[in-house]
Design an enzyme around this catalytic site. Structure first.
Site, PDB file in Angstrom:
ATOM      1  N   ARG A   1     -15.528  -8.253  -9.225  1.00 11.56           N
ATOM      2  CA  ARG A   1     -15.026  -6.998  -9.797  1.00 11.56           C
ATOM      3  C   ARG A   1     -13.579  -7.136 -10.265  1.00 11.56           C
ATOM      4  NH1 ARG A   1     -16.091  -3.249  -6.027  1.00 11.56           N
ATOM      5  NH2 ARG A   1     -18.077  -2.900  -7.044  1.00 11.56           N
TER       6      ARG A   1
ATOM      7  N   CYS B   1       0.790  -1.226   0.000  1.00  8.12           N
ATOM      8  CA  CYS B   1       0.000   0.000   0.000  1.00  8.12           C
ATOM      9  C   CYS B   1       0.827   1.282   0.000  1.00  8.12           C
ATOM     10  CB  CYS B   1      -0.957   0.003   1.186  1.00  8.12           C
ATOM     11  SG  CYS B   1      -2.099   1.407   1.093  1.00  8.12           S
TER      12      CYS B   1
ATOM     13  N   CYS C   1     -20.676   2.915  -1.080  1.00  5.07           N
ATOM     14  CA  CYS C   1     -19.790   1.912  -0.488  1.00  5.07           C
ATOM     15  C   CYS C   1     -18.707   2.661   0.273  1.00  5.07           C
ATOM     16  CB  CYS C   1     -19.162   1.058  -1.586  1.00  5.07           C
ATOM     17  SG  CYS C   1     -17.996  -0.169  -0.950  1.00  5.07           S
TER      18      CYS C   1
HETATM   19  N1  SAM Z   1      -7.592   1.352   5.055  1.00  3.73           N
HETATM   20  C1  SAM Z   1      -8.693   0.552   4.722  1.00  3.73           C
HETATM   21  C2  SAM Z   1      -8.359  -0.922   4.674  1.00  3.73           C
HETATM   22  O1  SAM Z   1      -7.227  -1.269   4.381  1.00  3.73           O
HETATM   23  O2  SAM Z   1      -9.243  -1.731   4.927  1.00  3.73           O
HETATM   24  C3  SAM Z   1      -9.357   0.944   3.426  1.00  3.73           C
HETATM   25  C4  SAM Z   1      -8.508   1.437   2.252  1.00  3.73           C
HETATM   26  S1  SAM Z   1      -7.419   0.240   1.521  1.00  3.73           S
HETATM   27  C5  SAM Z   1      -6.439   1.218   0.452  1.00  3.73           C
HETATM   28  C6  SAM Z   1      -8.507  -0.704   0.462  1.00  3.73           C
HETATM   29  C7  SAM Z   1      -7.926  -1.851  -0.296  1.00  3.73           C
HETATM   30  O3  SAM Z   1      -7.156  -1.385  -1.402  1.00  3.73           O
HETATM   31  C8  SAM Z   1      -6.955  -2.778   0.407  1.00  3.73           C
HETATM   32  O4  SAM Z   1      -7.611  -3.709   1.197  1.00  3.73           O
HETATM   33  C9  SAM Z   1      -6.264  -3.466  -0.752  1.00  3.73           C
HETATM   34  O5  SAM Z   1      -6.918  -4.663  -1.079  1.00  3.73           O
HETATM   35  C10 SAM Z   1      -6.399  -2.453  -1.892  1.00  3.73           C
HETATM   36  N2  SAM Z   1      -5.082  -1.959  -2.322  1.00  3.73           N
HETATM   37  C11 SAM Z   1      -4.295  -1.074  -1.671  1.00  3.73           C
HETATM   38  N3  SAM Z   1      -3.134  -0.869  -2.335  1.00  3.73           N
HETATM   39  C12 SAM Z   1      -3.175  -1.647  -3.436  1.00  3.73           C
HETATM   40  C13 SAM Z   1      -2.271  -1.893  -4.508  1.00  3.73           C
HETATM   41  N4  SAM Z   1      -1.070  -1.308  -4.552  1.00  3.73           N
HETATM   42  N5  SAM Z   1      -2.628  -2.755  -5.475  1.00  3.73           N
HETATM   43  C14 SAM Z   1      -3.837  -3.375  -5.421  1.00  3.73           C
HETATM   44  N6  SAM Z   1      -4.736  -3.186  -4.427  1.00  3.73           N
HETATM   45  C15 SAM Z   1      -4.409  -2.350  -3.448  1.00  3.73           C
HETATM   46 FE1  SF4 Z   2      -3.353  -0.952   4.836  1.00  6.05          FE
HETATM   47 FE2  SF4 Z   2      -5.633   0.368   4.186  1.00  6.05          FE
HETATM   48 FE3  SF4 Z   2      -3.729   1.579   5.593  1.00  6.05          FE
HETATM   49 FE4  SF4 Z   2      -3.271   1.003   3.049  1.00  6.05          FE
HETATM   50  S1  SF4 Z   2      -4.797   2.412   3.810  1.00  6.05           S
HETATM   51  S2  SF4 Z   2      -1.825   0.715   4.775  1.00  6.05           S
HETATM   52  S3  SF4 Z   2      -4.396  -0.928   2.847  1.00  6.05           S
HETATM   53  S4  SF4 Z   2      -4.911  -0.207   6.250  1.00  6.05           S
END
Ligand code: SAM
Ligand code: SF4
Ligand code: DTB
Length: 323
Positions: free
Chosen positions: A265, A65, A133
């Site tokens: 999706r 992330c 959502c």
């Molecule tokens: N922080 C919250 C969480 O993690 O539950 C919500 C936002 S988080 C960015 C939502 C989702 O984005 C993550 O669970 C992950 O599956 C997806 N995601 C984040 N970074 C990604 C990446 N570089 N490539 C693909 N999916 C990603």
């Molecule tokens: Fe993990 Fe969501 Fe935080 Fe990215 S935004 S670091 S996916 S918890």
């Protein structure tokens, strides 16, 4: 628990799922597409648009992330956005053809004060006639019920990968934490959006493990996002080994067979996919995409390219479910 008589199962074994992955590509795609047609109009794709409502500085350490505070990804930090900006983005998304507006926040879990502001956003977006959502991290039961009462339609919380591989990807919260939030969301009566990320260097066993974990939940998630890892410079997974694109298609097909009535999706990672690869994913059972030039913080195909793709394939946006 769901019953086998409906064709919906939640007692999958890993051996069975390995057998599906091991079918010849044509046999697997034929089976998946047949199942898809039994459940859905194969000419329709559900369209959602994403907005990051709070960006960066997340305390969690998810290795994929760009928003984790622990990695130098050059991403700017933005506090919770104002309601007006959300409404403007939602209106533009609706006018572009999206039926659902998904708002994501880089939180481990929301504070109650923040939740009140997010609820105002949900209500305003619903007022535009769109489904809503949210993805805000972990929720308590009380928070999930509050969101349901406020009119939220879907909550996204991903399992991301298999229970075994999860520990290689995230150390700041456990698989059981994730399962607990999913239970709170389900029990509050919200629609569950739950899937994972493929291409993080995991093995096929891990892809099997992820799909078994998803399909063996007490109820299948109504929406199953299959993300392809977007490799972001500065994250630990920036150099993750590329995945055979046909293995990605297989993963979609197996998800379709295991969760026949769920919307699957084709999520992150489309920017690097050819139109032909995406066409195979739709044939294999994907029937939803994120539409709009951005995902949360990374690029998505330009809307003009997606419009052309849908037109070339004879696909059209599906109407939102009646309220
Ligand atoms: N922080 C919250 C969480 O993690 O539950 C919500 C936002 S988080 C960015 C939502 C989702 O984005 C993550 O669970 C992950 O599956 C997806 N995601 C984040 N970074 C990604 C990446 N570089 N490539 C693909 N999916 C990603
Ligand atoms: Fe993990 Fe969501 Fe935080 Fe990215 S935004 S670091 S996916 S918890
Ligand atoms: C999901 O499974 N994929 C979306 C949505 N749920 C929130 C997010 C993808 C994020 C990709 C990386 C980024 O843009 O920051």
């Amino acid at each position: 628990m769901q019953r086998e008589s409906t064709g919906i199962r939640n007692d999958w074994t890993r051996d069975e799922v390995h057998a599906l992955f091991g079918l010849s590509f044509n046999d697997l795609l034929f089976q998946a597409h047949r199942t898809h047609r039994e459940q859905f109009n194969p000419r329709q794709v559900q369209i959602s648009t994403l907005l990051s409502i709070k960006t960066g500085a997340c305390p969690e350490d998810c290795a994929y992330c760009p928003q984790s505070v622990r990695y130098e990804t050059g991403l700017g930090v933005e506090p919770l956005v104002e309601l007006d900006a959300v409404l403007e983005a939602a209106r533009a998304a609706r006018d572009g053809g999206a039926t659902r507006f998904c708002m994501g926040a880089a939180w481990r879990s929301p504070k109650d004060r923040d939740l009140d502001r997010v609820i105002e956003m949900v209500q305003a977006v619903r007022g535009l006639g769109m489904e809503t959502c949210l993805t805000l991290g972990m929720l308590t039961g009380a928070q999930a019920r509050k969101l349901k009462d406020a009119g939220l339609d879907y909550y996204n919380h991903n399992l991301d990968t298999s229970p075994e591989y999860y520990q290689e990807i995230i150390t700041t919260r456990s698989y059981d934490d994730r399962l607990d939030t999913l239970q709170q969301v389900r029990e509050a009566g919200l629609n569950v959006c739950c899937g994972g990320i493929i291409g993080m260097g995991e093995s096929r066993e891990d892809r099997v493990g992820l799909l078994v974990a998803l399909a063996n939940l007490p109820q299948h998630p109504q929406s199953v996002p299959i993300n392809h890892l977007v490799r972001v410079a500065g994250t630990p997974l920036q150099g993750a080994e590329g995945l055979d694109p046909l293995e990605f298609v297989r993963t979609i097909a197996v998800a379709r067979l295991m969760m026949p009535a769920s919307v699957v999706r084709l999520s992150a990672g489309r920017t690097d996919m050819s139109d032909e690869l995406q066409a195979l994913c739709f044939f294999a059972g994907a029937n939803s995409i994120f539409y709009g030039d951005r995902l949360l913080t990374t690029d998505n195909p330009e809307a003009v390219r997606d419009r052309a793709l849908l037109q070339r394939l004879g696909l059209s946006p599906s109407a939102p479910a009646p309220a």
